[in-house]
Design a protein around this motif. Structure first.
Motif, short mmCIF file in Angstrom:
data_model
loop_
_atom_site.label_atom_id
_atom_site.label_comp_id
_atom_site.label_asym_id
_atom_site.label_seq_id
_atom_site.Cartn_x
_atom_site.Cartn_y
_atom_site.Cartn_z
N ASP A 65 40.99 38.99 25.51
CA ASP A 65 41.68 40.35 25.65
C ASP A 65 40.96 40.89 25.14
OD1 ASP A 65 43.82 40.71 24.60
OD2 ASP A 65 44.08 40.53 22.29
N THR A 82 41.88 45.32 27.78
CA THR A 82 42.47 45.70 28.74
C THR A 82 40.97 45.76 29.93
OG1 THR A 82 43.72 46.89 27.51
CG2 THR A 82 43.31 47.64 29.94
N PHE A 138 40.16 47.77 33.71
CA PHE A 138 39.94 48.96 33.98
C PHE A 138 39.38 48.50 35.65
CE2 PHE A 138 41.51 50.82 30.71
CZ PHE A 138 42.80 51.10 30.57
N GLN A 152 40.48 41.19 36.21
CA GLN A 152 41.48 40.88 35.34
C GLN A 152 43.35 40.52 35.60
OE1 GLN A 152 43.39 45.37 36.58
NE2 GLN A 152 44.02 44.51 37.83
N GLU A 158 46.93 39.63 36.46
CA GLU A 158 48.32 40.10 36.92
C GLU A 158 49.48 39.56 37.30
OE1 GLU A 158 48.21 43.44 40.27
OE2 GLU A 158 47.09 44.14 38.92
N ARG A 176 50.30 44.52 34.65
CA ARG A 176 48.92 43.69 34.22
C ARG A 176 48.94 43.19 32.61
NH1 ARG A 176 43.78 47.59 35.81
NH2 ARG A 176 44.61 48.15 37.14
N GLU A 207 46.72 42.73 30.32
CA GLU A 207 45.95 43.27 29.86
C GLU A 207 44.82 42.08 29.35
OE1 GLU A 207 47.52 45.64 26.92
OE2 GLU A 207 47.90 47.62 27.89
#
Length: 275
Positions: A179, A181, A183, A219, A221, A226, A228
């Motif tokens: 969990d 985020t 980038f 990630q 998606e 997203r 996150e």
């Protein structure tokens, strides 16, 4: 134990970048591992996600070394890292089934000392021995969008909770969710657990638990949104990739399941920032 895995990994984690020639650069994350050859020769290995190198079109990348100064300050000094031959031949070793890459490097002596021992990488049974499960907190290091913690080029430390169940064994669940985020630029960064007191299954006393759980590779998606959530590839596959530096035919694990369904890579290709 007398070492702090957070601090040790901060020193071992580096920014990887490649200028694109138009005033921008592609950025990813890697970390150094101390893995001697079978005959005992000292060796420093750079570990990252395979797609970080694969998405860098040029032959040379830059690795962000940092050096301490006598006044207590630090200097950021990126140096050239050759990742391809002129003909395009890749110089790194990649795992045949997972998004993991490893390459032997010649690091400055000060930085070679910062490499973490290969024994700190989780083994196939590390999660079960330490009772790792959904809800446990882990930490991650990286350079989101190419951003460093300071001008010295240190990585940014963040945390998240294990967001999937079950997380072991690695041959069945090669990845797990965090969990967290993600980038562009985080790809290839180490994910680790560092707890001062944790009661292991079957133990009556709390013990210190510190190990590298894996590396961030994707990630989550869905429909271009997203969620996150990050996807972490188990450290078992880092070990297998390093083994292939010495034996290209070393056995690898073929997993039976994968948590990355519906996900896409947090790729270095997207981590384009001003040069």
């Amino acid at each position: 134990m007398v070492w702090d895995l957070s601090v040790e990994l901060i020193h071992a984690t580096v920014q990887l970048e490649q200028p694109l020639g138009d005033g921008t650069r592609t950025v990813g994350t890697g970390f150094l591992v101390k893995a001697p050859t079978p005959d005992g020769r000292p060796r420093t290995i750079l570990v990252t996600a395979n797609h970080v190198f694969a998405k860098m079109p040029g032959a040379n990348a830059r690795i962000g070394y940092r050096f301490s100064n006598s006044d207590g300050s630090w200097s950021y000094s990126p140096q050239t890292l050759k990742i391809r031959e002129r003909g395009g031949e890749e110089l790194w070793t990649k795992h045949p089934a997972r998004d993991v890459a490893a390459i032997e490097i010649t690091a400055p002596p000060e930085f070679a000392k910062a490499a973490i021992p290969v024994d700190w990488l989780a083994k196939d049974d590390t999660f079960s021995k330490n009772g790792v499960a959904a809800g446990d907190q882990m930490m991650a290091l990286g350079f989101p969008r190419g951003l460093a913690a300071n001008q010295a080029g240190f990585p940014i430390l963040r945390s998240g909770k294990v967001a999937s169940y079950p997380v072991a064994p690695a041959n069945v669940f090669p990845t797990f969710l965090l969990d967290f985020t993600v980038f562009p630029g985080n790809s290839g960064g180490p994910v680790f657990m560092s707890e001062g007191a944790r009661r292991r299954p079957g133990s009556v006393e709390a013990q210190e638990v510190q190990f590298v759980a894996g590396l961030l590779t994707q990630q989550v998606e869905l429909n271009n949104e997203r969620l996150e959530i990050g996807i972490v590839t188990h450290a078992k596959y880092i070990r297998e990739t390093i083994a292939r530096l010495d034996d290209p035919l070393a056995p690898v694990t073929v997993a039976h399941a994968d948590n990355s369904t519906g996900a896409r890579a947090a790729s270095a290709e997207e981590a384009v920032s001003p040069d």
